[in-house]
Design a protein around this motif. Structure first.
Motif, short mmCIF file in Angstrom:
data_model
loop_
_atom_site.label_atom_id
_atom_site.label_comp_id
_atom_site.label_asym_id
_atom_site.label_seq_id
_atom_site.Cartn_x
_atom_site.Cartn_y
_atom_site.Cartn_z
N VAL A 30 4.86 8.26 0.12
CA VAL A 30 5.69 8.96 -0.84
C VAL A 30 5.31 10.44 -0.80
CG1 VAL A 30 6.26 9.24 -3.28
CG2 VAL A 30 5.93 6.94 -2.33
N ALA A 31 6.29 11.31 -0.58
CA ALA A 31 6.04 12.74 -0.50
C ALA A 31 7.29 13.49 -0.92
CB ALA A 31 5.62 13.13 0.92
N SER A 32 7.17 14.82 -1.08
CA SER A 32 8.33 15.61 -1.47
C SER A 32 9.26 15.86 -0.29
CB SER A 32 7.88 16.95 -2.08
OG SER A 32 7.23 17.74 -1.09
N GLY A 33 8.76 15.61 0.93
CA GLY A 33 9.60 15.79 2.10
C GLY A 33 8.87 15.34 3.36
N PHE A 34 9.62 15.17 4.45
CA PHE A 34 9.05 14.72 5.72
C PHE A 34 9.66 15.51 6.87
CE2 PHE A 34 8.88 11.17 2.77
CZ PHE A 34 7.59 10.71 2.93
N SER A 35 8.81 16.06 7.71
CA SER A 35 9.28 16.81 8.88
C SER A 35 9.71 15.84 9.97
CB SER A 35 8.18 17.73 9.40
OG SER A 35 7.10 16.94 9.90
N ASP A 36 10.45 16.35 10.96
CA ASP A 36 10.83 15.54 12.10
C ASP A 36 9.60 15.06 12.86
OD1 ASP A 36 13.50 15.83 11.52
OD2 ASP A 36 13.81 17.50 12.91
N SER A 37 8.53 15.88 12.86
CA SER A 37 7.30 15.51 13.55
C SER A 37 6.67 14.26 12.92
CB SER A 37 6.30 16.67 13.50
OG SER A 37 5.06 16.30 14.06
N VAL A 38 6.66 14.20 11.58
CA VAL A 38 6.11 13.03 10.89
C VAL A 38 6.96 11.79 11.18
CG1 VAL A 38 5.67 12.01 8.62
CG2 VAL A 38 5.00 14.37 9.06
N ARG A 39 8.25 11.95 11.18
CA ARG A 39 9.14 10.82 11.45
C ARG A 39 8.92 10.27 12.86
NH1 ARG A 39 14.31 11.69 7.91
NH2 ARG A 39 13.76 13.57 6.76
N ARG A 40 8.79 11.18 13.82
CA ARG A 40 8.58 10.73 15.20
C ARG A 40 7.23 10.03 15.34
NH1 ARG A 40 10.96 15.85 16.41
NH2 ARG A 40 8.87 16.74 16.66
N LYS A 41 6.20 10.59 14.68
CA LYS A 41 4.88 9.97 14.76
C LYS A 41 4.87 8.61 14.09
CE LYS A 41 -0.03 10.99 14.32
NZ LYS A 41 -1.07 11.98 13.94
N LYS A 42 5.61 8.48 13.01
CA LYS A 42 5.73 7.18 12.34
C LYS A 42 6.34 6.15 13.27
CE LYS A 42 8.99 5.63 9.94
NZ LYS A 42 10.05 4.56 10.04
N ASP A 43 7.43 6.51 13.93
CA ASP A 43 8.09 5.58 14.84
C ASP A 43 7.20 5.21 16.03
OD1 ASP A 43 10.33 5.62 13.25
OD2 ASP A 43 11.36 7.17 14.43
N VAL A 84 0.86 -1.18 0.00
CA VAL A 84 0.00 0.00 0.00
C VAL A 84 0.89 1.23 0.00
CG1 VAL A 84 -0.24 -0.02 2.54
CG2 VAL A 84 -1.89 1.24 1.13
N VAL A 85 0.55 2.22 -0.82
CA VAL A 85 1.31 3.45 -0.93
C VAL A 85 0.35 4.63 -0.81
CG1 VAL A 85 2.90 4.83 -2.33
CG2 VAL A 85 2.93 2.33 -2.51
N GLU A 86 0.67 5.55 0.05
CA GLU A 86 -0.05 6.82 0.17
C GLU A 86 0.85 7.91 -0.40
OE1 GLU A 86 -2.88 9.70 0.86
OE2 GLU A 86 -3.07 7.51 0.83
N ILE A 87 0.30 8.76 -1.27
CA ILE A 87 1.08 9.76 -2.00
C ILE A 87 0.68 11.17 -1.57
CG2 ILE A 87 1.61 10.69 -4.29
CD1 ILE A 87 0.90 7.86 -5.38
N LYS A 88 1.67 12.01 -1.35
CA LYS A 88 1.46 13.44 -1.10
C LYS A 88 2.39 14.20 -2.04
CE LYS A 88 -1.42 12.62 2.19
NZ LYS A 88 -2.88 12.83 1.95
N LYS A 89 1.83 15.09 -2.84
CA LYS A 89 2.67 15.82 -3.77
C LYS A 89 3.56 16.84 -3.07
CE LYS A 89 -1.01 19.17 -4.90
NZ LYS A 89 -0.38 20.39 -4.36
N ASP A 90 3.13 17.31 -1.89
CA ASP A 90 3.91 18.27 -1.12
C ASP A 90 4.55 17.56 0.06
OD1 ASP A 90 3.06 20.47 -2.77
OD2 ASP A 90 1.13 20.37 -1.74
N GLU A 91 5.07 18.31 1.00
CA GLU A 91 5.64 17.71 2.21
C GLU A 91 4.53 17.06 3.02
OE1 GLU A 91 7.61 19.52 6.18
OE2 GLU A 91 8.87 19.71 4.39
N ALA A 92 4.78 15.88 3.53
CA ALA A 92 3.77 15.14 4.29
C ALA A 92 3.50 15.83 5.63
CB ALA A 92 4.23 13.71 4.52
N THR A 93 2.25 15.80 6.07
CA THR A 93 1.87 16.31 7.38
C THR A 93 1.57 15.14 8.32
OG1 THR A 93 -0.43 16.51 6.65
CG2 THR A 93 0.96 18.46 6.44
#
Length: 371
Positions: free
Chosen positions: A319-332, A279-288
């Protein structure tokens, strides 16, 4: 194999498609840019593979059966050179475009080629009869609404093939009551330099690119349908089945159904046994931050509908153009599931297979890397 169900307006159109072994969607005229429905149609064509089944839907009835074939290593083509650019060619003489199709207009931008497999029976099957023949197998057919055609997976394809063959068993044995087919047009296409008619996502991406970003998420879907079907060098690898906009919610009003941007699966090499789901979720801009809840909703859906409790079968990507530290932490923190595998003995397992993929548009190509 997968299957495609194409919507036609009348039996005359069906007769032409089967006789020539071609199908082409009549798209609306672009107005300087591709719209979402244009890009979605290109995405469907880009996911086609030789051997996939093809059917036609006319006024509640489904007609079949055919399969996509290779001509010069391709089963889908541009109808004419430049057809993948959002240019209005409608005022140009159709013949001057040097199209592959004899009949059509400038809005017949791409086509696929097929042959009967075994026959296209005159006797179509009512949609309700098909759905009732094997209710648990049908997912996408139930959600067919306001589209030129839909793609179905192996299980749904087999169920549809079964009911059409059972309703036409006598015709099959006698080799009769079928629409005529000729390979004349196929042979003419085979004699052309088809490399210039090759369908790719390059110009679709280029038409909506701004710097190293893509402004349309559906264009990225189209590119991923192509890449994940053919290219094993991406961080997500190559998949045996790829589709986009696959339903991922209980059945309800179609306009309110959740759909996965990209869904797929791969087999154990050498067997028809599914080993992994994608499964892939796509965001054309930076992911929130909310993308994490979204991808996990789809992961849980696949677990219940396809993997039946085994999270280890699921690979998920954002898949996105970028990922903030907040998104990375929430992913983990949140992309974790605890489950039990097996019975005797029961094994406690932890799943955390969500990966973040950054895209860039460089040298007219979509580049992907894990972050």
């Amino acid at each position: 194999m997968a299957g495609y169900i194409m919507t036609l307006s009348d039996v005359d159109s069906l007769t032409y498609c089967v006789k020539t072994g071609t199908y082409s969607t009549n798209l609306s005229t672009p107005k300087g840019n591709w719209m979402t429905h244009h890009e979605g149609t290109f995405a469907d064509y880009l996911s086609m593979k030789p051997g996939d089944s093809i059917y036609f839907f006319i006024k509640r009835k489904i007609y079949g059966i055919g399969k996509l074939i290779e001509i010069n290593s391709e089963c889908r083509f541009l109808n004419y050179v430049g057809a993948d650019r959002p240019v209005d060619y409608s005022k140009k003489n159709y013949g001057e475009l040097e199209p592959l199709l004899d009949e059509g207009t400038a809005n017949n931008r791409c086509l696929c080629v097929f042959e009967p497999a075994p026959l296209f029976f005159l006797n179509g099957v009512d949609m309700d009869d098909a759905l009732n023949s094997n209710p648990d197998r049908f997912r996408m057919l139930r959600a067919m609404w306001k589209v030129s055609f839909i793609k179905v997976d192996d299980d749904e394809n087999q169920a549809l093939m079964d009911i059409i063959l059972k309703r036409n068993e006598e015709n099959l044995l006698r080799n009769e009551n079928a629409y005529p087919y000729s390979d004349t047009l196929h042979n003419r296409i085979r004699d052309k330099n088809t490399e210039q008619y090759r369908l790719t996502s390059d110009n679709i991406l280029l038409s909506c690119a701004k710097g190293n970003k893509i402004n349309h998420e559906m264009a990225i879907e189209a590119a991923l349908c192509e890449l994940l079907s053919e290219d094993n060098s991406t961080p997500m690898g190559k998949w045996d089945y790829i589709s986009h906009q696959v339903v991922a919610s209980p059945f309800k009003a179609i306009d309110y159904m959740d759909k996965m941007d990209i869904f797929g699966y791969r087999y154990i090499p050498g067997y028809r046994t599914k080993s992994r789901y994608l499964v892939v979720e796509i965001k054309k801009d930076e992911a929130t931050d909310d993308v994490i809840g979204q991808i996990m909703k789809y992961v849980d859906w696949i677990q219940g509908e396809y993997a039946y409790g085994d999270y280890s079968m699921i690979m998920a990507y954002v898949v996105a153009s970028g990922f903030s530290d907040s998104v990375r932490r929430k992913k983990d923190r949140e992309c974790v599931r605890y489950y039990t595998k097996g019975c005797r003995p029961a094994i406690s397992c932890i799943w955390s297979s969500v990966k973040l993929i950054q895209y860039e548009f460089i040298d007219n190509k979509l580049r992907l890397r894990e972050v």
